[in-house]
Design an enzyme around this catalytic site. Sequence first.
Site, PDB file in Angstrom:
ATOM      1  CE  LYS A 191       0.547   1.386   4.412  1.00 59.12           C
ATOM      2  NZ  LYS A 191       0.824   2.748   4.916  1.00 59.12           N
ATOM      3  CB  THR A 248      -1.734   5.158   2.699  1.00 66.24           C
ATOM      4  OG1 THR A 248      -2.117   3.932   2.082  1.00 66.24           O
ATOM      5  CG2 THR A 248      -1.331   4.889   4.127  1.00 66.24           C
TER       6      THR A 248
END
Length: 330
Positions: A191, A248
Site C-alpha cells: 500500500k 494512505t
Amino acid sequence: MAVFRRIAILGAGAWGTALANAVAAAGREVTLYVRDAAVAAEIRKSRTNAAKLPGIAVAAEIATTNSLGQAAEADALLLAVPTASLRELANSIASMLDPATPLIACAKGIERGSEKFVTEILAEAAPLAQPVILSGPSFAADVGRGLPTAVTLGAHDEGLASDLAAALSSPAFRLYHSSDVRGIEIGGAAKNVLAIAAGIVVGRGLGASAQAALTTRGFAELSRLGKAFGARPETLMGLSGLGDLFLTCSSPQSRNYAFGLALGRGRLPAELRAGPLAEGVFTAPVLVEIARKRHIEMPIAQAVGGILAGRINVDEAIAGLLSRPLKAES
C-alpha cells in the site's frame, strides 16, 4: 491466557511515541526507548516529543530510557523503527531478551537486498523471540491523540496474537488479531508504493475519478501479490489491506501520498529523499523485483519503481498505464 503487563516501545519517532500513548491508555506499564539520552530527558521533563509528535502530550505514566537493557526487561516489545533499521535494532536487543518474548514489528516494508518481510527479519535477527506484526490504517497524530483507530496484530500462534491484542487494546485503540502474518505484511508493504502513485495522480490534477480508479486497480495488484504468497482474502480485504490502502491513498497525512503529490507537481525524486521518510520509496524496487520473479502483474507498482529509479518521468508513466490493453476486470 498470557499476561503482558510491561510493554516497551523501541523508537521514539512519531509512530513510537503515539503507540506509547495508546498502550499506556490500555493500562500497561510502558517504557519508551529513546536512543539519545538528552531527548529522553527532555521528554521526561516536558512530557512532549516536540520534534516528532508536536502538540501532543506524552502520557505521564510513560517512562523513558536510553538503555536497551532496561527496555528488554519488558514482557513484549514494539519495534517502531523503519524497515531499513529493523534488523540492526533486533540484532542489538536479541541477546538481552528472555526466550519467547514477543517482538512486534511496527514497520510496513520489505528489506532491500534480502527481500525479507519484517517478521522474517525478526526471526533471523532474534531467533529465540516470537515475531509479531502490527499494521493497519493509522496515522500517528490520530493514535497519539487517542482518536478511534483499529489495526491488525498478527502472529503465527493464534493464541499469542489474541492475548497480545487484548493486552494492547483500549476503547480508542482496537486491535483485531490474525494468524495470517504474510497477508498483513503484504498489505502494509504494497500500500505504501500504491499511495505514492495515488499522490502522483492528485498532484498531476487528473481528478477524483482517476484517483478512485488508481486505488481500485492498485488493490487488484495488492491482491494478486497476496494470493501468490498464500494470503487469505479476508486479510487483504481487511484493515491491514484494503483499509490501510484506502487511508494512505486519500490523505496528505500519509508520507507516501505526500511524496507522490510532490512528484505529481513536478518535483524530482532526488529532491524529495532528504525530506520525511516515505517507506514506499525503499519498498518499490523490492516489490517490483518480487513481482518479476513470481510473474505477478503489477503495472502501477512498476510505474512507481520506474519513476523513482529515473527510468521514466511522471508523464511517461501515466501514458504507459493509460495505453495498456483493455481486458476483463480482475
